[in-house]
Design a protein around this motif. Structure first.
Motif, PDB file in Angstrom:
ATOM      1  N   LEU A  28       0.861  -1.180   0.000  1.00  0.00           N
ATOM      2  CA  LEU A  28       0.000   0.000   0.000  1.00  0.00           C
ATOM      3  C   LEU A  28       0.893   1.224   0.000  1.00  0.00           C
ATOM      4  CD1 LEU A  28      -2.518   1.784   0.487  1.00  0.00           C
ATOM      5  CD2 LEU A  28      -2.320   1.225   2.910  1.00  0.00           C
ATOM      6  N   VAL A  29       0.657   2.130  -0.951  1.00  0.00           N
ATOM      7  CA  VAL A  29       1.362   3.407  -0.989  1.00  0.00           C
ATOM      8  C   VAL A  29       0.312   4.496  -0.801  1.00  0.00           C
ATOM      9  CG1 VAL A  29       2.807   4.981  -2.334  1.00  0.00           C
ATOM     10  CG2 VAL A  29       3.157   2.512  -2.523  1.00  0.00           C
ATOM     11  N   GLU A  30       0.437   5.257   0.277  1.00  0.00           N
ATOM     12  CA  GLU A  30      -0.504   6.343   0.567  1.00  0.00           C
ATOM     13  C   GLU A  30       0.106   7.683   0.184  1.00  0.00           C
ATOM     14  OE1 GLU A  30      -1.462   5.931   4.750  1.00  0.00           O
ATOM     15  OE2 GLU A  30      -3.393   5.042   4.176  1.00  0.00           O
ATOM     16  N   GLY A  31      -0.749   8.616  -0.197  1.00  0.00           N
ATOM     17  CA  GLY A  31      -0.295   9.982  -0.432  1.00  0.00           C
ATOM     18  C   GLY A  31       0.342  10.225  -1.776  1.00  0.00           C
ATOM     19  N   VAL A  32      -0.016   9.434  -2.793  1.00  0.00           N
ATOM     20  CA  VAL A  32       0.520   9.659  -4.136  1.00  0.00           C
ATOM     21  C   VAL A  32      -0.071  10.973  -4.664  1.00  0.00           C
ATOM     22  CG1 VAL A  32       0.690   8.763  -6.489  1.00  0.00           C
ATOM     23  CG2 VAL A  32       0.724   7.183  -4.544  1.00  0.00           C
ATOM     24  N   GLN A  33       0.790  11.881  -5.084  1.00  0.00           N
ATOM     25  CA  GLN A  33       0.360  13.223  -5.491  1.00  0.00           C
ATOM     26  C   GLN A  33       0.182  13.293  -7.004  1.00  0.00           C
ATOM     27  OE1 GLN A  33       3.557  15.465  -3.789  1.00  0.00           O
ATOM     28  NE2 GLN A  33       3.012  14.796  -1.736  1.00  0.00           N
ATOM     29  N   ILE A  34      -1.002  13.798  -7.414  1.00  0.00           N
ATOM     30  CA  ILE A  34      -1.357  13.901  -8.827  1.00  0.00           C
ATOM     31  C   ILE A  34      -1.582  15.367  -9.156  1.00  0.00           C
ATOM     32  CG2 ILE A  34      -2.938  13.123 -10.626  1.00  0.00           C
ATOM     33  CD1 ILE A  34      -1.494  10.823  -9.177  1.00  0.00           C
ATOM     34  N   PHE A  35      -0.853  15.889 -10.138  1.00  0.00           N
ATOM     35  CA  PHE A  35      -0.925  17.297 -10.533  1.00  0.00           C
ATOM     36  C   PHE A  35      -1.704  17.450 -11.834  1.00  0.00           C
ATOM     37  CE2 PHE A  35       2.666  16.987  -7.751  1.00  0.00           C
ATOM     38  CZ  PHE A  35       2.690  18.187  -7.053  1.00  0.00           C
ATOM     39  N   ASP A  36      -2.387  18.565 -11.975  1.00  0.00           N
ATOM     40  CA  ASP A  36      -3.143  18.896 -13.179  1.00  0.00           C
ATOM     41  C   ASP A  36      -2.225  18.862 -14.399  1.00  0.00           C
ATOM     42  OD1 ASP A  36      -5.126  19.839 -14.913  1.00  0.00           O
ATOM     43  OD2 ASP A  36      -4.708  21.942 -14.445  1.00  0.00           O
ATOM     44  N   GLY A  37      -2.630  18.105 -15.421  1.00  0.00           N
ATOM     45  CA  GLY A  37      -1.887  18.059 -16.680  1.00  0.00           C
ATOM     46  C   GLY A  37      -0.599  17.268 -16.646  1.00  0.00           C
ATOM     47  N   VAL A  38      -0.341  16.520 -15.562  1.00  0.00           N
ATOM     48  CA  VAL A  38       0.919  15.786 -15.421  1.00  0.00           C
ATOM     49  C   VAL A  38       0.630  14.289 -15.338  1.00  0.00           C
ATOM     50  CG1 VAL A  38       2.924  15.395 -13.924  1.00  0.00           C
ATOM     51  CG2 VAL A  38       2.026  17.711 -14.231  1.00  0.00           C
ATOM     52  N   GLU A  39       1.465  13.477 -16.010  1.00  0.00           N
ATOM     53  CA  GLU A  39       1.370  12.032 -15.903  1.00  0.00           C
ATOM     54  C   GLU A  39       2.329  11.566 -14.806  1.00  0.00           C
ATOM     55  OE1 GLU A  39       0.822   9.274 -19.400  1.00  0.00           O
ATOM     56  OE2 GLU A  39       2.914   8.861 -18.884  1.00  0.00           O
ATOM     57  N   THR A  40       1.792  10.952 -13.764  1.00  0.00           N
ATOM     58  CA  THR A  40       2.585  10.472 -12.633  1.00  0.00           C
ATOM     59  C   THR A  40       2.806   8.974 -12.787  1.00  0.00           C
ATOM     60  OG1 THR A  40       1.631  12.149 -11.190  1.00  0.00           O
ATOM     61  CG2 THR A  40       2.633  10.248 -10.110  1.00  0.00           C
ATOM     62  N   LEU A  41       4.047   8.508 -12.629  1.00  0.00           N
ATOM     63  CA  LEU A  41       4.360   7.085 -12.658  1.00  0.00           C
ATOM     64  C   LEU A  41       4.672   6.646 -11.238  1.00  0.00           C
ATOM     65  CD1 LEU A  41       4.960   4.392 -14.067  1.00  0.00           C
ATOM     66  CD2 LEU A  41       7.303   5.213 -14.404  1.00  0.00           C
ATOM     67  N   GLN A  42       3.874   5.723 -10.702  1.00  0.00           N
ATOM     68  CA  GLN A  42       4.125   5.183  -9.374  1.00  0.00           C
ATOM     69  C   GLN A  42       4.662   3.766  -9.526  1.00  0.00           C
ATOM     70  OE1 GLN A  42       3.856   6.616  -6.222  1.00  0.00           O
ATOM     71  NE2 GLN A  42       4.978   4.748  -5.749  1.00  0.00           N
TER      72      GLN A  42
END
Length: 138
Positions: free
Chosen positions: A97-111
């Motif tokens: 479990l990974v908590e607190g993954v931050q997602i920004f407007d217009g950005v692709e986040t790779l976790q």
């Protein structure tokens, strides 16, 4: 006291999850990946449930975010990102479990998520791992 203005969640960011094992980063195909987000009352909202493909990746998940310009002005009450939690599990591996993954407007986040193999006879429900991501000072 004046009422606090709540920021609209009109932006959109994208989350991709990659699940692997070992230092060699071997992909884990068929892992179940669950993406959730908590509402203001603390209840979980399900955003996505997927299985990873042969490269250990999920399809992109669109996540509502504050508009970048709306969340960075003086007096903004929300940070300029949305926060979600990601679970990954597969038989034979400890759940992560990974908590607190931050997602920004217009950005692709790779976790990236590294699953640890279980020893013979261990249950994935007992052996789990938790990782929190602290908020960014913006």
């Amino acid at each position: 006291l004046p009422a606090r203005r709540e920021e609209p969640m009109e932006g959109k960011g994208t989350l991709l999850v990659r699940v692997y094992t070992s230092r060699a980063q071997l992909p884990v195909a068929g892992a179940t990946v669950v993406v959730t987000q908590r509402d203001k009352g603390g209840k979980y909202k399900l955003l996505s449930v997927q299985s990873t493909d042969s490269s250990g990746a999920t399809r992109p998940v669109e996540i509502p975010t504050p508009l970048l310009g709306e969340s960075t002005h003086p007096g903004a009450v929300l940070p300029p990102f949305a926060v979600c939690d990601v679970w990954a599990e597969h038989p034979g591996f400890a759940m992560l479990l990974v908590e607190g993954v931050q997602i920004f407007d217009g950005v692709e986040t790779l976790q990236s998520m590294e699953l640890e193999p279980l020893s013979q006879g261990q249950s994935s429900l007992i052996q789990n791992d938790f990782r929190g991501i602290p908020g960014q000072n913006l």
